[in-house]
Design a protein around this motif. Structure first.
Motif, PDB file in Angstrom:
ATOM      1  N   PRO A 156       0.812  -1.220   0.000  1.00 54.26           N
ATOM      2  CA  PRO A 156       0.000   0.000   0.000  1.00 54.26           C
ATOM      3  C   PRO A 156       0.849   1.276   0.000  1.00 54.26           C
ATOM      4  O   PRO A 156       0.503   2.255  -0.667  1.00 54.26           O
ATOM      5  N   ALA A 157       1.965   1.268   0.717  1.00 57.45           N
ATOM      6  CA  ALA A 157       2.841   2.448   0.745  1.00 57.45           C
ATOM      7  C   ALA A 157       3.427   2.714  -0.640  1.00 57.45           C
ATOM      8  O   ALA A 157       3.541   3.864  -1.074  1.00 57.45           O
ATOM      9  N   ALA A 158       3.789   1.648  -1.350  1.00 58.91           N
ATOM     10  CA  ALA A 158       4.335   1.810  -2.703  1.00 58.91           C
ATOM     11  C   ALA A 158       3.290   2.411  -3.642  1.00 58.91           C
ATOM     12  O   ALA A 158       3.588   3.320  -4.413  1.00 58.91           O
ATOM     13  N   TYR A 159       2.065   1.926  -3.536  1.00 56.85           N
ATOM     14  CA  TYR A 159       1.023   2.434  -4.436  1.00 56.85           C
ATOM     15  C   TYR A 159       0.584   3.852  -4.070  1.00 56.85           C
ATOM     16  O   TYR A 159       0.211   4.628  -4.955  1.00 56.85           O
ATOM     17  N   ARG A 160       0.665   4.216  -2.800  1.00 53.52           N
ATOM     18  CA  ARG A 160       0.421   5.617  -2.421  1.00 53.52           C
ATOM     19  C   ARG A 160       1.485   6.514  -3.037  1.00 53.52           C
ATOM     20  O   ARG A 160       1.202   7.613  -3.521  1.00 53.52           O
ATOM     21  N   ALA A 161       2.728   6.025  -3.032  1.00 54.64           N
ATOM     22  CA  ALA A 161       3.833   6.795  -3.614  1.00 54.64           C
ATOM     23  C   ALA A 161       3.648   6.973  -5.125  1.00 54.64           C
ATOM     24  O   ALA A 161       4.036   8.008  -5.675  1.00 54.64           O
ATOM     25  N   ILE A 162       3.049   5.997  -5.789  1.00 59.06           N
ATOM     26  CA  ILE A 162       2.775   6.130  -7.222  1.00 59.06           C
ATOM     27  C   ILE A 162       1.815   7.287  -7.451  1.00 59.06           C
ATOM     28  O   ILE A 162       2.042   8.133  -8.327  1.00 59.06           O
ATOM     29  N   GLU A 163       0.752   7.335  -6.666  1.00 56.57           N
ATOM     30  CA  GLU A 163      -0.230   8.420  -6.821  1.00 56.57           C
ATOM     31  C   GLU A 163       0.405   9.781  -6.551  1.00 56.57           C
ATOM     32  O   GLU A 163       0.136  10.759  -7.252  1.00 56.57           O
ATOM     33  N   GLU A 164       1.272   9.844  -5.528  1.00 59.19           N
ATOM     34  CA  GLU A 164       1.963  11.105  -5.220  1.00 59.19           C
ATOM     35  C   GLU A 164       2.883  11.523  -6.362  1.00 59.19           C
ATOM     36  O   GLU A 164       2.943  12.706  -6.729  1.00 59.19           O
ATOM     37  N   GLU A 165       3.593  10.562  -6.945  1.00 55.13           N
ATOM     38  CA  GLU A 165       4.507  10.878  -8.053  1.00 55.13           C
ATOM     39  C   GLU A 165       3.728  11.318  -9.290  1.00 55.13           C
ATOM     40  O   GLU A 165       4.123  12.251  -9.984  1.00 55.13           O
ATOM     41  N   LYS A 166       2.612  10.666  -9.561  1.00 54.27           N
ATOM     42  CA  LYS A 166       1.770  11.067 -10.697  1.00 54.27           C
ATOM     43  C   LYS A 166       1.283  12.506 -10.516  1.00 54.27           C
ATOM     44  O   LYS A 166       1.229  13.269 -11.484  1.00 54.27           O
ATOM     45  N   GLN A 167       0.968  12.888  -9.287  1.00 54.97           N
ATOM     46  CA  GLN A 167       0.527  14.260  -9.033  1.00 54.97           C
ATOM     47  C   GLN A 167       1.673  15.242  -9.258  1.00 54.97           C
ATOM     48  O   GLN A 167       1.476  16.319  -9.820  1.00 54.97           O
ATOM     49  N   ARG A 168       2.899  14.867  -8.831  1.00 52.12           N
ATOM     50  CA  ARG A 168       4.061  15.733  -9.073  1.00 52.12           C
ATOM     51  C   ARG A 168       4.306  15.915 -10.568  1.00 52.12           C
ATOM     52  O   ARG A 168       4.658  17.003 -11.019  1.00 52.12           O
ATOM     53  N   VAL A 169       4.104  14.862 -11.356  1.00 51.24           N
ATOM     54  CA  VAL A 169       4.251  14.965 -12.814  1.00 51.24           C
ATOM     55  C   VAL A 169       3.201  15.919 -13.365  1.00 51.24           C
ATOM     56  O   VAL A 169       3.504  16.817 -14.166  1.00 51.24           O
ATOM     57  N   ALA A 170       1.957  15.742 -12.933  1.00 50.38           N
ATOM     58  CA  ALA A 170       0.864  16.594 -13.414  1.00 50.38           C
ATOM     59  C   ALA A 170       1.090  18.057 -13.054  1.00 50.38           C
ATOM     60  O   ALA A 170       0.755  18.956 -13.834  1.00 50.38           O
ATOM     61  N   ASP A 171       1.689  18.300 -11.883  1.00 47.42           N
ATOM     62  CA  ASP A 171       1.964  19.670 -11.439  1.00 47.42           C
ATOM     63  C   ASP A 171       3.234  20.261 -12.066  1.00 47.42           C
ATOM     64  O   ASP A 171       3.546  21.426 -11.853  1.00 47.42           O
ATOM     65  N   GLY A 172       3.980  19.433 -12.805  1.00 48.58           N
ATOM     66  CA  GLY A 172       5.189  19.915 -13.468  1.00 48.58           C
ATOM     67  C   GLY A 172       6.445  19.874 -12.613  1.00 48.58           C
ATOM     68  O   GLY A 172       7.468  20.437 -12.989  1.00 48.58           O
ATOM     69  N   TYR A 173       6.407  19.186 -11.461  1.00 43.92           N
ATOM     70  CA  TYR A 173       7.564  19.121 -10.570  1.00 43.92           C
ATOM     71  C   TYR A 173       8.444  17.900 -10.796  1.00 43.92           C
ATOM     72  O   TYR A 173       9.503  17.781 -10.207  1.00 43.92           O
ATOM     73  N   SER A 174       7.994  16.965 -11.622  1.00 46.90           N
ATOM     74  CA  SER A 174       8.729  15.722 -11.836  1.00 46.90           C
ATOM     75  C   SER A 174       8.805  15.435 -13.329  1.00 46.90           C
ATOM     76  O   SER A 174       7.865  15.712 -14.068  1.00 46.90           O
ATOM     77  N   ARG A 175       9.923  14.846 -13.759  1.00 49.14           N
ATOM     78  CA  ARG A 175      10.086  14.483 -15.167  1.00 49.14           C
ATOM     79  C   ARG A 175      10.019  12.968 -15.367  1.00 49.14           C
ATOM     80  O   ARG A 175      10.527  12.439 -16.354  1.00 49.14           O
ATOM     81  N   VAL A 176       9.383  12.273 -14.445  1.00 56.05           N
ATOM     82  CA  VAL A 176       9.212  10.828 -14.563  1.00 56.05           C
ATOM     83  C   VAL A 176       8.294  10.533 -15.739  1.00 56.05           C
ATOM     84  O   VAL A 176       7.281  11.195 -15.928  1.00 56.05           O
ATOM     85  N   VAL A 177       8.671   9.526 -16.552  1.00 55.75           N
ATOM     86  CA  VAL A 177       7.857   9.158 -17.705  1.00 55.75           C
ATOM     87  C   VAL A 177       7.232   7.768 -17.567  1.00 55.75           C
ATOM     88  O   VAL A 177       6.319   7.417 -18.299  1.00 55.75           O
ATOM     89  N   ARG A 178       7.737   6.972 -16.606  1.00 51.39           N
ATOM     90  CA  ARG A 178       7.215   5.624 -16.412  1.00 51.39           C
ATOM     91  C   ARG A 178       7.493   5.181 -14.981  1.00 51.39           C
ATOM     92  O   ARG A 178       8.544   5.520 -14.427  1.00 51.39           O
ATOM     93  N   ILE A 179       6.556   4.431 -14.404  1.00 49.52           N
ATOM     94  CA  ILE A 179       6.736   3.899 -13.056  1.00 49.52           C
ATOM     95  C   ILE A 179       6.470   2.403 -13.081  1.00 49.52           C
ATOM     96  O   ILE A 179       5.439   1.955 -13.581  1.00 49.52           O
ATOM     97  N   ALA A 180       7.399   1.645 -12.536  1.00 49.28           N
ATOM     98  CA  ALA A 180       7.241   0.200 -12.402  1.00 49.28           C
ATOM     99  C   ALA A 180       7.340  -0.164 -10.922  1.00 49.28           C
ATOM    100  O   ALA A 180       7.997   0.526 -10.143  1.00 49.28           O
ATOM    101  N   VAL A 181       6.687  -1.266 -10.553  1.00 46.41           N
ATOM    102  CA  VAL A 181       6.700  -1.753  -9.176  1.00 46.41           C
ATOM    103  C   VAL A 181       7.491  -3.055  -9.140  1.00 46.41           C
ATOM    104  O   VAL A 181       7.288  -3.938  -9.978  1.00 46.41           O
ATOM    105  N   GLU A 182       8.393  -3.159  -8.155  1.00 46.83           N
ATOM    106  CA  GLU A 182       9.168  -4.381  -7.963  1.00 46.83           C
ATOM    107  C   GLU A 182       9.043  -4.840  -6.514  1.00 46.83           C
ATOM    108  O   GLU A 182       8.846  -4.025  -5.614  1.00 46.83           O
ATOM    109  N   GLN A 183       9.146  -6.156  -6.320  1.00 50.38           N
ATOM    110  CA  GLN A 183       9.123  -6.746  -4.987  1.00 50.38           C
ATOM    111  C   GLN A 183      10.322  -7.672  -4.850  1.00 50.38           C
ATOM    112  O   GLN A 183      10.712  -8.344  -5.805  1.00 50.38           O
TER     113      GLN A 183
END
Length: 75
Positions: free
Chosen positions: A29-56
């Motif tokens: 759950p913490a990892a998926y919360r971080a995905i949503e936070e990163e997507k918001q940073r991208v939308a706001d123009g604060y992040s240049r991330v183009v892809r997110i993958a999850v690993e365990q």
């Protein structure tokens, strides 16, 4: 000898033009919360991330295993 399980067995691979950036998380759950936070940073123009993958961490294989490609810019 088997590799020790990390204290944060979930991680995100944030793909950027400069290369991958890894962030570790204690739970799924913490990892998926971080995905949503990163997507918001991208939308706001604060992040240049183009892809997110999850690993365990795979205890049996003693390595990181890709769980899913969670997000790609433009989707």
């Amino acid at each position: 000898m088997a590799a020790k399980k990390p204290s944060k067995p979930w991680r995100l691979v944030l793909s950027t033009a400069g290369g991958p950036v890894y962030t570790a998380h204690r739970s799924k759950p913490a990892a998926y919360r971080a995905i949503e936070e990163e997507k918001q940073r991208v939308a706001d123009g604060y992040s240049r991330v183009v892809r997110i993958a999850v690993e365990q961490w795979d205890i049996d294989g003693s390595r990181w295993q890709r769980v899913e490609h969670a997000w790609q810019k433009g989707e």
